[in-house]
Structure formats: C-alpha cells, structure tokens
Design a protein around this motif. Structure first.
Motif, PDB file in Angstrom:
ATOM      1  N   ASP A   4       0.834  -1.201   0.000  1.00 11.48           N
ATOM      2  CA  ASP A   4       0.000   0.000   0.000  1.00 11.48           C
ATOM      3  C   ASP A   4       0.871   1.255   0.000  1.00 11.48           C
ATOM      4  O   ASP A   4       0.567   2.232  -0.690  1.00 11.48           O
ATOM      5  CB  ASP A   4      -0.928   0.021   1.219  1.00 11.48           C
ATOM      6  CG  ASP A   4      -1.950  -1.105   1.187  1.00 11.48           C
ATOM      7  OD1 ASP A   4      -2.329  -1.546   0.081  1.00 11.48           O
ATOM      8  OD2 ASP A   4      -2.365  -1.545   2.276  1.00 11.48           O
ATOM      9  N   ILE A   5       1.953   1.227   0.762  1.00 10.42           N
ATOM     10  CA  ILE A   5       2.862   2.375   0.795  1.00 10.42           C
ATOM     11  C   ILE A   5       3.486   2.561  -0.591  1.00 10.42           C
ATOM     12  O   ILE A   5       3.569   3.683  -1.092  1.00 10.42           O
ATOM     13  CB  ILE A   5       3.943   2.198   1.881  1.00 10.42           C
ATOM     14  CG1 ILE A   5       3.290   2.289   3.260  1.00 10.42           C
ATOM     15  CG2 ILE A   5       5.051   3.240   1.728  1.00 10.42           C
ATOM     16  CD1 ILE A   5       4.197   1.953   4.413  1.00 10.42           C
ATOM     17  N   PRO A  16      -0.225  13.428  -0.416  1.00 10.89           N
ATOM     18  CA  PRO A  16       0.426  13.231   0.882  1.00 10.89           C
ATOM     19  C   PRO A  16      -0.334  12.211   1.731  1.00 10.89           C
ATOM     20  O   PRO A  16      -1.564  12.101   1.635  1.00 10.89           O
ATOM     21  CB  PRO A  16       0.375  14.617   1.523  1.00 10.89           C
ATOM     22  CG  PRO A  16       0.261  15.556   0.366  1.00 10.89           C
ATOM     23  CD  PRO A  16      -0.560  14.831  -0.650  1.00 10.89           C
ATOM     24  N   PHE A  17       0.411  11.479   2.563  1.00  9.62           N
ATOM     25  CA  PHE A  17      -0.212  10.491   3.438  1.00  9.62           C
ATOM     26  C   PHE A  17       0.561  10.388   4.740  1.00  9.62           C
ATOM     27  O   PHE A  17       1.657  10.926   4.874  1.00  9.62           O
ATOM     28  CB  PHE A  17      -0.347   9.132   2.749  1.00  9.62           C
ATOM     29  CG  PHE A  17       0.955   8.473   2.371  1.00  9.62           C
ATOM     30  CD1 PHE A  17       1.536   7.520   3.203  1.00  9.62           C
ATOM     31  CD2 PHE A  17       1.596   8.781   1.173  1.00  9.62           C
ATOM     32  CE1 PHE A  17       2.721   6.897   2.844  1.00  9.62           C
ATOM     33  CE2 PHE A  17       2.776   8.159   0.806  1.00  9.62           C
ATOM     34  CZ  PHE A  17       3.345   7.211   1.643  1.00  9.62           C
ATOM     35  N   THR A  18      -0.032   9.709   5.694  1.00  8.83           N
ATOM     36  CA  THR A  18       0.566   9.527   7.012  1.00  8.83           C
ATOM     37  C   THR A  18       0.620   8.044   7.323  1.00  8.83           C
ATOM     38  O   THR A  18      -0.365   7.326   7.146  1.00  8.83           O
ATOM     39  CB  THR A  18      -0.261  10.255   8.087  1.00  8.83           C
ATOM     40  OG1 THR A  18      -0.292  11.653   7.768  1.00  8.83           O
ATOM     41  CG2 THR A  18       0.326  10.067   9.472  1.00  8.83           C
ATOM     42  N   ILE A  19       1.782   7.586   7.786  1.00  5.26           N
ATOM     43  CA  ILE A  19       1.951   6.197   8.217  1.00  5.26           C
ATOM     44  C   ILE A  19       1.734   6.169   9.724  1.00  5.26           C
ATOM     45  O   ILE A  19       2.337   6.952  10.461  1.00  5.26           O
ATOM     46  CB  ILE A  19       3.361   5.684   7.878  1.00  5.26           C
ATOM     47  CG1 ILE A  19       3.575   5.702   6.365  1.00  5.26           C
ATOM     48  CG2 ILE A  19       3.585   4.290   8.473  1.00  5.26           C
ATOM     49  CD1 ILE A  19       5.011   5.443   5.945  1.00  5.26           C
ATOM     50  N   ILE A  20       0.889   5.256  10.178  1.00  3.40           N
ATOM     51  CA  ILE A  20       0.643   5.079  11.606  1.00  3.40           C
ATOM     52  C   ILE A  20       1.178   3.704  11.997  1.00  3.40           C
ATOM     53  O   ILE A  20       0.818   2.701  11.389  1.00  3.40           O
ATOM     54  CB  ILE A  20      -0.847   5.193  11.941  1.00  3.40           C
ATOM     55  CG1 ILE A  20      -1.384   6.528  11.433  1.00  3.40           C
ATOM     56  CG2 ILE A  20      -1.078   5.036  13.446  1.00  3.40           C
ATOM     57  CD1 ILE A  20      -2.878   6.655  11.485  1.00  3.40           C
ATOM     58  N   GLY A  36      10.921   5.989   1.191  1.00  5.64           N
ATOM     59  CA  GLY A  36      11.381   4.977   0.254  1.00  5.64           C
ATOM     60  C   GLY A  36      11.352   3.614   0.903  1.00  5.64           C
ATOM     61  O   GLY A  36      11.303   3.489   2.129  1.00  5.64           O
ATOM     62  N   LEU A  37      11.375   2.582   0.061  1.00  2.32           N
ATOM     63  CA  LEU A  37      11.361   1.208   0.544  1.00  2.32           C
ATOM     64  C   LEU A  37      12.721   0.580   0.331  1.00  2.32           C
ATOM     65  O   LEU A  37      13.407   0.890  -0.644  1.00  2.32           O
ATOM     66  CB  LEU A  37      10.307   0.398  -0.215  1.00  2.32           C
ATOM     67  CG  LEU A  37       8.880   0.925  -0.126  1.00  2.32           C
ATOM     68  CD1 LEU A  37       7.970   0.097  -1.023  1.00  2.32           C
ATOM     69  CD2 LEU A  37       8.386   0.916   1.301  1.00  2.32           C
ATOM     70  N   ILE A  64      -2.498   3.471   7.142  1.00  2.00           N
ATOM     71  CA  ILE A  64      -2.077   4.573   6.297  1.00  2.00           C
ATOM     72  C   ILE A  64      -3.283   5.480   6.136  1.00  2.00           C
ATOM     73  O   ILE A  64      -4.381   5.007   5.842  1.00  2.00           O
ATOM     74  CB  ILE A  64      -1.618   4.074   4.911  1.00  2.00           C
ATOM     75  CG1 ILE A  64      -0.450   3.105   5.066  1.00  2.00           C
ATOM     76  CG2 ILE A  64      -1.228   5.245   4.021  1.00  2.00           C
ATOM     77  CD1 ILE A  64      -0.138   2.346   3.806  1.00  2.00           C
ATOM     78  N   GLU A  65      -3.085   6.775   6.376  1.00  2.00           N
ATOM     79  CA  GLU A  65      -4.156   7.755   6.220  1.00  2.00           C
ATOM     80  C   GLU A  65      -3.771   8.746   5.140  1.00  2.00           C
ATOM     81  O   GLU A  65      -2.614   9.170   5.082  1.00  2.00           O
ATOM     82  CB  GLU A  65      -4.397   8.527   7.514  1.00  2.00           C
ATOM     83  CG  GLU A  65      -5.001   7.715   8.620  1.00  2.00           C
ATOM     84  CD  GLU A  65      -5.235   8.536   9.874  1.00  2.00           C
ATOM     85  OE1 GLU A  65      -4.782   9.705   9.942  1.00  2.00           O
ATOM     86  OE2 GLU A  65      -5.849   8.002  10.802  1.00  2.00           O
ATOM     87  N   LYS A  66      -4.719   9.116   4.311  1.00  2.00           N
ATOM     88  CA  LYS A  66      -4.456  10.173   3.339  1.00  2.00           C
ATOM     89  C   LYS A  66      -4.361  11.493   4.073  1.00  2.00           C
ATOM     90  O   LYS A  66      -5.050  11.713   5.066  1.00  2.00           O
ATOM     91  CB  LYS A  66      -5.567  10.234   2.297  1.00  2.00           C
ATOM     92  CG  LYS A  66      -5.514   9.076   1.338  1.00  2.00           C
ATOM     93  CD  LYS A  66      -6.486   9.267   0.209  1.00  2.00           C
ATOM     94  CE  LYS A  66      -6.354   8.116  -0.766  1.00  2.00           C
ATOM     95  NZ  LYS A  66      -7.212   8.290  -1.929  1.00  2.00           N
ATOM     96  N   GLY A  67      -3.494  12.363   3.588  1.00  2.00           N
ATOM     97  CA  GLY A  67      -3.333  13.686   4.184  1.00  2.00           C
ATOM     98  C   GLY A  67      -2.256  13.712   5.240  1.00  2.00           C
ATOM     99  O   GLY A  67      -1.689  12.695   5.628  1.00  2.00           O
ATOM    100  N   ILE A  68      -1.972  14.937   5.680  1.00  2.00           N
ATOM    101  CA  ILE A  68      -0.941  15.190   6.679  1.00  2.00           C
ATOM    102  C   ILE A  68      -1.622  15.751   7.920  1.00  2.00           C
ATOM    103  O   ILE A  68      -2.407  16.693   7.821  1.00  2.00           O
ATOM    104  CB  ILE A  68       0.090  16.221   6.147  1.00  2.00           C
ATOM    105  CG1 ILE A  68       0.743  15.711   4.872  1.00  2.00           C
ATOM    106  CG2 ILE A  68       1.134  16.575   7.190  1.00  2.00           C
ATOM    107  CD1 ILE A  68       1.587  14.483   5.034  1.00  2.00           C
TER     108      ILE A  68
END
Length: 79
Positions: A4-5, A16-20, A36-37, A64-68
């Motif tokens: 997904d990332i 933009p997205f946020t990883i939790i 990066g992976l 993973i959430e969309k936005g910052i």
C-alpha cells in the motif's frame, strides 16, 4: 501494508499520506521524496525536512491515512 505504501509513493498525482505504526506513532509523507522502501520491501524509511529519518519495519505499519496531520506527524503519538 508495504504494498500500500508503494502504491501511495508511485501514485500520479502524488497525494500526501501519514503512516501510523503499531505503537501509535504518526509519520507524515508530504512528497514521494520523503519516503522509500528497502530493496526487499520489508522496511520503509521516512525522511524529515531537518534531515533526520526513521526506519519502520513493515510489520509495524498499522495504518495509512491520506493527508498530513496538522500536528506535523514526525513521530508523535496518535491521540
């Protein structure tokens, strides 16, 4: 979740997205250049504007959430 990332990083146009993480920490990815992976796709590295970075094991990516988030998202605990 690593897949997904990868999709988020390769999206055109980039959003933009946020990883939790599983611990509740939040890491903002404001551009594709900020993450990066590794070659085996087991970890993601997120770089911050101050040249610091964090490496997150794929097993610890919880969401993973969309936005910052307005708080910045440089490792703060989720509320």
């Amino acid at each position: 979740m690593i897949g997904d990332i990868r999709q988020h990083l390769e999206a055109v146009p980039f959003e933009p997205f946020t990883i939790i993480t599983s611990s509740g920490r939040r890491y903002s990815v404001p551009s594709a250049d900020h993450a990066g992976l590794n070659p085996r796709s087991t970890r993601v590295v997120v770089w911050f504007d101050d040249d610091a970075s964090v490496t997150i094991a794929g097993l610890h990516v919880g969401a993973i959430e969309k936005g910052i988030p307005s708080s910045g998202g440089n490792g703060e605990q989720a509320a």
